[in-house]
Scaffold this active site. Structure first.
Site, mmCIF file in Angstrom:
data_model
loop_
_atom_site.group_PDB
_atom_site.id
_atom_site.type_symbol
_atom_site.label_atom_id
_atom_site.label_comp_id
_atom_site.label_asym_id
_atom_site.label_seq_id
_atom_site.Cartn_x
_atom_site.Cartn_y
_atom_site.Cartn_z
ATOM 1 N N HIS A 80 1.059 -1.392 0.145
ATOM 2 C CA HIS A 80 -0.007 -0.196 0.030
ATOM 3 C C HIS A 80 0.661 1.368 0.053
ATOM 4 O O HIS A 80 0.705 2.079 -0.855
ATOM 5 C CB HIS A 80 -0.831 0.032 1.284
ATOM 6 C CG HIS A 80 -1.723 -1.328 1.428
ATOM 7 N ND1 HIS A 80 -3.042 -1.289 0.821
ATOM 8 C CD2 HIS A 80 -1.665 -2.085 2.419
ATOM 9 C CE1 HIS A 80 -3.338 -2.502 1.443
ATOM 10 N NE2 HIS A 80 -2.768 -2.956 2.298
HETATM 11 O O1 RIB Z 1 -4.944 -0.105 5.042
HETATM 12 C C1 RIB Z 1 -3.734 -0.042 4.627
HETATM 13 C C2 RIB Z 1 -2.943 0.920 5.602
HETATM 14 O O2 RIB Z 1 -3.090 0.450 6.887
HETATM 15 C C3 RIB Z 1 -1.441 0.662 5.270
HETATM 16 O O3 RIB Z 1 -0.905 2.061 5.345
HETATM 17 C C4 RIB Z 1 -1.061 -0.244 6.288
HETATM 18 O O4 RIB Z 1 0.430 0.318 6.886
HETATM 19 C C5 RIB Z 1 -1.845 0.056 7.498
HETATM 20 O O5 RIB Z 1 -1.178 1.423 8.068
#
Ligand code: RIB
Ligand code: CA
Length: 312
Positions: free
Chosen positions: A242
């Protein structure tokens, strides 16, 4: 060309760790500081993990600040079920030797934005938005001084990952997200809609391992651990990195496509609190306040990521 000045606000988290490595491996960026926030794991661990990653990158000079240890108005929700107890489960890593900065992350954000010329500092929040919102609330003048906020958070067509409606970063602190999205600062959003198209695969993870470097091995072992949750939940081949999408946007924006739309944050829904209500089809008449990214060239993204991690 002078490097772009950025501050990474983070809750490491294996995917945060890869994003931080990508930023530190890229000469186009000047990481002015890293501000830790409570999220995936509690603040003491996110502040420790951020330093572990800086030392792995050979950058003990990077200033790391501890920020807010709880959301603005709610009890902290963490994600050990995804990231493990330490937040960086997978490989065993030594405790950091580099110190935490004495100043609070929020003070660092305010002082840096006031000291730099307007439009010269980009904020890269890749965790809950508590630090950013607290800074904006304490110093309303700084929102207009931000060059761009490029954040990982939210979801629309991809729906939620921590509840049926909400993505984790927004869900943990929806009141903070509401402040940030109403701030007037230029915002680019990397929601699950795009990050779920940037999945690891066995070949992509093996390419990191094949680098034969400690950072390459760490990235492979972090993703080996991190992906198990998404594979079990979504039946996907791998896990979405992500947070690296935020840094990749700064380096190669042509890897992405999206739409300027209105995004509001639900803070009082019985089942939908933390939802990013993204007006993708422009039906609300509300003014656009964010560039909402929906697509990515995943092969190009992993080419960039692997080439940069190889430099560490
Ligand atoms: O939903 C994904 C996010 O939540 C990413 O930033 C992961 O590291 C968690 O923080
Ligand atoms: Ca994160």
């Amino acid at each position: 060309m002078r490097p772009r000045k950025i501050i990474i606000d983070t809750d490491p988290g294996q995917d945060d760790a890869v994003a931080i490595l990508l930023a530190l491996a890229s000469p186009e960026l000047e990481v002015m500081g890293i501000t830790a926030v409570a999220g995936n794991v509690p603040l003491p661990l996110t502040a420790k993990n951020a330093r572990i990653v800086c030392e792995l990158a050979g950058r003990p000079d990077i200033k790391v600040f501890a920020g807010c240890d709880a959301p603005l108005a709610r009890k902290l929700v963490t994600a050990e079920h995804v990231h493990g107890k330490t937040g960086l489960d997978g490989p065993i890593l030594p405790d950091p030797r580099m110190p935490l900065q004495g100043a609070h992350a929020v003070d660092f954000l305010i002082e840096t934005l006031r000291a730099e010329a307007p439009g010269c500092v980009t904020l890269c929040p890749i965790g809950p938005l508590t630090n950013i919102a607290t800074a904006f609330r304490r110093a309303p003048d700084i929102a207009q001084r931000v060059q761009e906020i490029v954040l990982m958070g939210g979801a629309y067509f991809e729906v939620g990952n921590i509840t049926p409606a909400a993505e984790f970063n927004i869900y943990v602190d929806p009141e903070a997200a509401e402040i940030v999205f109403a701030s007037g600062a230029p915002i680019t959003v990397m929601p699950l809609d795009v990050t779920h198209k940037a999945l690891t695969t066995r070949a992509r993870i093996d390419a990191f391992r094949a680098l034969g470097t400690e950072p390459g091995r760490m990235v492979a072992e972090w993703t080996d651990f991190f992906e198990r949750f998404d594979i079990a939940k979504y039946g996907s081949e791998g896990a979405p990195l992500h947070d690296s999408c935020v840094i990749a946007w700064l380096l190669q924006p042509d890897l992405f496509s999206g739409r300027r739309i209105n995004v509001e944050i639900e803070t009082t829904g019985t089942y939908s609190t933390g939802m990013t209500v993204a007006d993708w089809w422009g039906v609300s008449g509300r003014p656009a306040n964010a560039l909402f990214i929906g697509d990515i060239d995943a092969d190009g993204f992993y080419r960039l990521l692997t080439e940069r991690i190889a430099r560490l």
